[in-house]
Design an enzyme around this catalytic site. Sequence first.
Site, PDB file in Angstrom:
ATOM      1  N   ARG A  66       0.771  -1.083   0.007  1.00  0.00           N
ATOM      2  CA  ARG A  66      -0.077  -0.085  -0.097  1.00  0.00           C
ATOM      3  C   ARG A  66       0.728   1.379  -0.040  1.00  0.00           C
ATOM      4  NH1 ARG A  66      -4.549  -0.803   4.364  1.00  0.00           N
ATOM      5  NH2 ARG A  66      -2.871  -2.106   4.992  1.00  0.00           N
ATOM      6  N   LYS A 174       1.934 -20.039   6.368  1.00  0.00           N
ATOM      7  CA  LYS A 174       0.978 -20.389   7.171  1.00  0.00           C
ATOM      8  C   LYS A 174       0.581 -19.401   7.730  1.00  0.00           C
ATOM      9  CE  LYS A 174       4.184 -21.255  11.073  1.00  0.00           C
ATOM     10  NZ  LYS A 174       3.620 -20.084  11.794  1.00  0.00           N
ATOM     11  N   HIS A 204       8.982 -23.560   7.012  1.00  0.00           N
ATOM     12  CA  HIS A 204      10.361 -23.166   6.851  1.00  0.00           C
ATOM     13  C   HIS A 204      11.150 -24.205   7.825  1.00  0.00           C
ATOM     14  CE1 HIS A 204       9.746 -21.235  10.851  1.00  0.00           C
ATOM     15  NE2 HIS A 204      11.110 -20.890  11.133  1.00  0.00           N
ATOM     16  N   HIS A 266       5.067 -27.328  11.888  1.00  0.00           N
ATOM     17  CA  HIS A 266       6.636 -27.822  12.059  1.00  0.00           C
ATOM     18  C   HIS A 266       6.672 -28.909  12.809  1.00  0.00           C
ATOM     19  CE1 HIS A 266       7.003 -23.749  10.921  1.00  0.00           C
ATOM     20  NE2 HIS A 266       7.124 -23.150  11.967  1.00  0.00           N
TER      21      HIS A 266
HETATM   22  C1  BG6 Z   1       7.387 -19.622  13.340  1.00  0.00           C
HETATM   23  C2  BG6 Z   1       6.217 -19.169  14.303  1.00  0.00           C
HETATM   24  O1  BG6 Z   1       6.685 -20.377  12.112  1.00  0.00           O
HETATM   25  O2  BG6 Z   1       8.245 -20.049  13.734  1.00  0.00           O
HETATM   26  C3  BG6 Z   1       6.712 -18.318  15.354  1.00  0.00           C
HETATM   27  O3  BG6 Z   1       4.893 -18.541  13.652  1.00  0.00           O
HETATM   28  C4  BG6 Z   1       8.234 -18.820  15.685  1.00  0.00           C
HETATM   29  O4  BG6 Z   1       5.930 -17.933  16.289  1.00  0.00           O
HETATM   30  C5  BG6 Z   1       9.088 -19.038  14.777  1.00  0.00           C
HETATM   31  O5  BG6 Z   1       8.794 -17.958  16.390  1.00  0.00           O
HETATM   32  C6  BG6 Z   1      10.148 -19.989  15.100  1.00  0.00           C
HETATM   33  O6  BG6 Z   1      11.178 -20.125  14.109  1.00  0.00           O
HETATM   34  P1  BG6 Z   1      12.726 -20.606  14.395  1.00  0.00           P
HETATM   35  O7  BG6 Z   1      13.287 -20.719  12.742  1.00  0.00           O
HETATM   36  O8  BG6 Z   1      13.372 -19.510  14.997  1.00  0.00           O
HETATM   37  O9  BG6 Z   1      12.438 -21.867  15.126  1.00  0.00           O
END
Ligand code: BG6
Length: 512
Positions: A66, A174, A204, A266
């Site tokens: 935006r 997500k 991820h 995850h």
């Molecule tokens: C995300 C979550 O998918 O993963 C977050 O939405 C979380 O709440 C994050 O903090 C943690 O990622 P990583 O890679 O630091 O373990």
Amino acid sequence: MTAPSKQRNPLRDPRDKRLPRIAGPSGLVIFGVTGDLSRKKLMPAIYDLANRGLLPPGFALVGFARRDWADQDFMQVVHDAVKEHARTPFRQTVWDQLAEGIRFVQGTFDDDSAFDSLAATIADLDRDRGTGGNHAFYLSVPPSAFTTVVNQLKRAGLASGENPSQWRRVVIEKPFGHDLASAKQLNKTVNAVFPEESVFRIDHYLGKETVQNILALRFANQLYEPIWNANYVDHVQITMAEDIGLGGRAGYYDGIGAARDVIQNHLLQLLALIAMEEPVSFKPSDLRTEKVKVLSATRPALPLAETTARGQYTGGWQGGQKVPGLLEEGGFSKDSTTETYAAITAEVNTRRWAGVPFYLRTGKRLGRRVTEVAVVFKRAPHLPFDDTATEELGQNALVVRVQPDEGVTIRFGSKVPGNTMEVRDVTMDFGYGHAFTESSPEAYERLLLDVLLGEPSLFPKNDEVELSWEILDPVLRHWAGAGAPEKYKAGTWGPASADAMMARTGRHWRRP
Ligand code: BG6
């Protein structure tokens, strides 16, 4: 501007045979480009890929938001994000080449003309930068905007290329819905515009080296697989602990909670990799087939009042510092029942795993930041020692440390030096940092490259997502009718009910 030559990328060192494939002519459009994820992860990952010589020379990055920005303003934002967050060193030549392909389109998601100008920008890039009609659309936007954006892409003629050799892909962050019904609806909406093979759902965790190493550990070795079953394994603990609180994310998180935020994706993906059968090959379809099979066989253990736990953090001490509780941080509604800690017990109803509980837990503001999978083995059926010799002997365990200090540890009993026979736990440790000189790419680097290459192995398919919701839905329904979550102090390892949940089966959580 003339299209850059299509020859080999000059930034890539041709001597390095282990480099992954280079993406072909292509561009990436990011929606939600002013968000944190974009700045901290996506933009730096794009630069790191360029720096490693893995992007085509004419690569284009288009931001859509935006803000009243010109290309130059957006370029500056990307530049600052790269300087602050990129993994690899800043090289002016790399940046200059990347910057030439940066564009910005201003607009809101319901504005047809903004999507028309996006289409025009993309056509210009195809002409000027040689992006070849190949574009990925990254939806780093709230789920409520998914449908609008996807439908706008279709309306503006952006969802498919001009001919079959051109690709269009959509990348979704997500949460993929908030329960099974909404996930199905979302998949339907997205699949009505993009065929499933063009949909890349980002989890991820699957981009993390150590998570992929679970497959190498299990299927490249002879050592583990024979004991990877209910005959030898007592239980499995999957822990994703964070020391951070919600900070500025309370608005997103309230109403979602720990289970939807990370267990649905995850942690259940980690469970699938640990519990699945050996795939016929590492072809994406074979890998996904096994994940789908194992998720279909997974259910929460009953009764849910005894096999699950949840909590909300209050103020406490962390690393010698006083930290506020959830409600003092602001942004969270006072009477919210959203959990910041969740633990569930899952059972995998297959011959391999019958009777082996999988304990999954995650929480904010816990003792420290650590993600690990611990496969805890049964005790030896017979110990030919005096009872006193093994008083301090625990159970053998194989622990995959996903982060930090990525590696694998095996815990086993060893004789304590001295004249008496005393056996105590010791560990054997493999650390990525010690064993390899290469540093691991960031998860988003790996995943963004895979999107551009059209390599879907590390992206959950629609049915995996739906199966994960099917596992979680009964737990969420149970919690919805069970009042407020228990409080736990910041800096501890969660609510007392989580310990009680384990104690009921004569087990305890590991202290990672
Ligand atoms: C995300 C979550 O998918 O993963 C977050 O939405 C979380 O709440 C994050 O903090 C943690 O990622 P990583 O890679 O630091 O373990």
